[in-house]
Design a protein around this motif. Structure first.
Motif, PDB file in Angstrom:
ATOM      1  N   ILE A 105       0.839  -1.198   0.000  1.00  0.00           N
ATOM      2  CA  ILE A 105       0.000   0.000   0.000  1.00  0.00           C
ATOM      3  C   ILE A 105       0.874   1.249   0.000  1.00  0.00           C
ATOM      4  O   ILE A 105       0.619   2.201  -0.744  1.00  0.00           O
ATOM      5  CB  ILE A 105      -0.954  -0.001   1.208  1.00  0.00           C
ATOM      6  N   CYS A 106       1.909   1.244   0.815  1.00  0.00           N
ATOM      7  CA  CYS A 106       2.812   2.405   0.877  1.00  0.00           C
ATOM      8  C   CYS A 106       3.535   2.610  -0.447  1.00  0.00           C
ATOM      9  O   CYS A 106       3.681   3.748  -0.913  1.00  0.00           O
ATOM     10  CB  CYS A 106       3.823   2.228   1.997  1.00  0.00           C
ATOM     11  N   LEU A 107       3.985   1.529  -1.074  1.00  0.00           N
ATOM     12  CA  LEU A 107       4.649   1.645  -2.371  1.00  0.00           C
ATOM     13  C   LEU A 107       3.677   2.155  -3.428  1.00  0.00           C
ATOM     14  O   LEU A 107       4.029   3.007  -4.255  1.00  0.00           O
ATOM     15  CB  LEU A 107       5.237   0.302  -2.790  1.00  0.00           C
ATOM     16  N   GLY A 108       2.452   1.649  -3.405  1.00  0.00           N
ATOM     17  CA  GLY A 108       1.447   2.115  -4.357  1.00  0.00           C
ATOM     18  C   GLY A 108       1.119   3.581  -4.184  1.00  0.00           C
ATOM     19  O   GLY A 108       0.992   4.321  -5.161  1.00  0.00           O
ATOM     20  N   SER A 109       1.014   4.032  -2.941  1.00  0.00           N
ATOM     21  CA  SER A 109       0.742   5.453  -2.717  1.00  0.00           C
ATOM     22  C   SER A 109       1.935   6.301  -3.124  1.00  0.00           C
ATOM     23  O   SER A 109       1.766   7.404  -3.647  1.00  0.00           O
ATOM     24  CB  SER A 109       0.352   5.713  -1.271  1.00  0.00           C
ATOM     25  N   PHE A 110       3.153   5.792  -2.922  1.00  0.00           N
ATOM     26  CA  PHE A 110       4.343   6.510  -3.376  1.00  0.00           C
ATOM     27  C   PHE A 110       4.313   6.699  -4.889  1.00  0.00           C
ATOM     28  O   PHE A 110       4.488   7.813  -5.395  1.00  0.00           O
ATOM     29  CB  PHE A 110       5.609   5.761  -2.958  1.00  0.00           C
ATOM     30  N   ILE A 111       4.084   5.633  -5.626  1.00  0.00           N
ATOM     31  CA  ILE A 111       4.054   5.702  -7.090  1.00  0.00           C
ATOM     32  C   ILE A 111       2.910   6.593  -7.566  1.00  0.00           C
ATOM     33  O   ILE A 111       3.072   7.411  -8.470  1.00  0.00           O
ATOM     34  CB  ILE A 111       3.935   4.289  -7.693  1.00  0.00           C
ATOM     35  N   PHE A 112       1.744   6.437  -6.953  1.00  0.00           N
ATOM     36  CA  PHE A 112       0.557   7.198  -7.342  1.00  0.00           C
ATOM     37  C   PHE A 112       0.776   8.707  -7.164  1.00  0.00           C
ATOM     38  O   PHE A 112       0.568   9.493  -8.093  1.00  0.00           O
ATOM     39  CB  PHE A 112      -0.630   6.716  -6.494  1.00  0.00           C
TER      40      PHE A 112
END
Length: 97
Positions: free
Chosen positions: A40-47
C-alpha cells in the motif's frame, strides 16, 4: 503544492519501516500482513509521485508517464488493500481466544 512531496516522503518512510518489520518478524502471517501494508505504501508513493510530476512539469510526456505510474500505483494500492483486509481477518480469526 507542498502536500504531494510530504505524502511521497511519508509513504517512502513507511514502506521502508514495513520492509524492516518484515525482517524482524518470525511469524509468517505477520510477515505477509506487513508485506501487504508495504505494498500500500509503495502504491501510494508511485501514485502521488505521478501526480506530483505532472503538476510540476505539465508536459505531454509527463502526462503519459504519469498515467502509466497512476495505473501501476493504483493497482498496488488496490492489491495491497485486499491483502491487508484478508490477512487482518485471518490474524483476528487465529488470535481471538
Amino acid at each position: 503544492m507542498i502536500i504531494f512531496p510530504i505524502i511521497i516522503v511519508l509513504s517512502l518512510v513507511f514502506w521502508i519501516y514495513y520492509k524492516v518489520a518484515i525482517i524482524k518478524s518470525d511469524d509468517g502471517l505477520t510477515q505477509a500482513y506487513f508485506n501487504a501494508k508495504s505494498r500500500i505504501c509503495l502504491g501510494s508513493f508511485i501514485f502521488f509521485f505521478a501526480i506530483n510530476q505532472y503538476v510540476f512539469y505539465q508536459t505531454q510526456i509527463s502526462l503519459f508517464i504519469g498515467i502509466v505510474f497512476l495505473v501501476f500505483g493504483g493497482l498496488h494500492l488496490y492489491a495491497g488493500m485486499k491483502e491487508v483486509k484478508h490477512y487482518r481477518r485471518e490474524w483476528n480469526r487465529l488470535n481471538s481466544h
